[in-house]
Design a protein around this motif. Sequence first.
Motif, mmCIF file in Angstrom:
data_model
loop_
_atom_site.group_PDB
_atom_site.id
_atom_site.type_symbol
_atom_site.label_atom_id
_atom_site.label_comp_id
_atom_site.label_asym_id
_atom_site.label_seq_id
_atom_site.Cartn_x
_atom_site.Cartn_y
_atom_site.Cartn_z
ATOM 1 N N PHE A 30 -1.792 4.736 7.430
ATOM 2 C CA PHE A 30 -2.626 3.637 6.948
ATOM 3 C C PHE A 30 -3.541 3.143 8.068
ATOM 4 O O PHE A 30 -3.164 3.151 9.238
ATOM 5 C CB PHE A 30 -1.753 2.484 6.446
ATOM 6 N N SER A 50 -6.740 2.820 3.450
ATOM 7 C CA SER A 50 -7.402 1.942 4.414
ATOM 8 C C SER A 50 -7.961 0.699 3.736
ATOM 9 O O SER A 50 -8.292 0.716 2.556
ATOM 10 C CB SER A 50 -8.540 2.677 5.133
ATOM 11 N N PHE A 62 0.854 -1.189 0.000
ATOM 12 C CA PHE A 62 0.000 0.000 0.000
ATOM 13 C C PHE A 62 0.886 1.234 0.000
ATOM 14 O O PHE A 62 1.611 1.479 0.943
ATOM 15 C CB PHE A 62 -0.907 -0.004 1.237
ATOM 16 N N VAL A 71 3.084 -1.906 4.228
ATOM 17 C CA VAL A 71 2.613 -0.530 4.348
ATOM 18 C C VAL A 71 3.785 0.399 4.076
ATOM 19 O O VAL A 71 4.706 0.511 4.888
ATOM 20 C CB VAL A 71 1.990 -0.270 5.732
#
Length: 188
Positions: A150, A133, A127, A145
């Motif tokens: 996040f 999210s 991400f 992440v």
Amino acid sequence: MKTKLFLSSLLVVCTLFTACAKKNDQTTQPADPAKQNTGNTDAGTSASVVDNADTFEKAISSKGTWIVAITKDLTVNKDLVVEGEFKNGKKDDKGNDQIQRKIALYSQDENRNITARFTLTAPKMTFRSPQGSLQHGTFKGDLYVDVKGFQLIDAKVDGNVYFTSEENKSTFKMDDKSSITGKQEVKK
């Protein structure tokens, strides 16, 4: 006979009036989380509702949309990357565009009650989109992440969560309905 004709005509007029009024009512929210009323919609604030791996991959790219909603359990047999900066169509208290990237793993009714939760499966998902999210479903695989802020919102990660920096880990948020089955650690 005239009374029945009059009442029938009145019923038709009332039905048309009600339908037209509902069409213009901006407070009515659609049942689909990806079609929430966000004001003026443009390419940056539109949504993707997907039911297959190819469409999902395109939707999470930097040329995708701010919200990606799956409509059923989905399995992707390769690593995924969620990237790009997107506006959600809302303004903050200072009038600035809000940045957000949401992966919606659920469907909801017109009252925003969750009606189904879905599972997204992939070996790995990275991400990179700011204010990202995962919401109201399950991700099976390892989550990387690579962005600060996040969030997991009523979501489960059936795997590990790796953060690419200490700052990304320290700004990560997870509500009390969320869970992670594996480890959480910084891994560069």
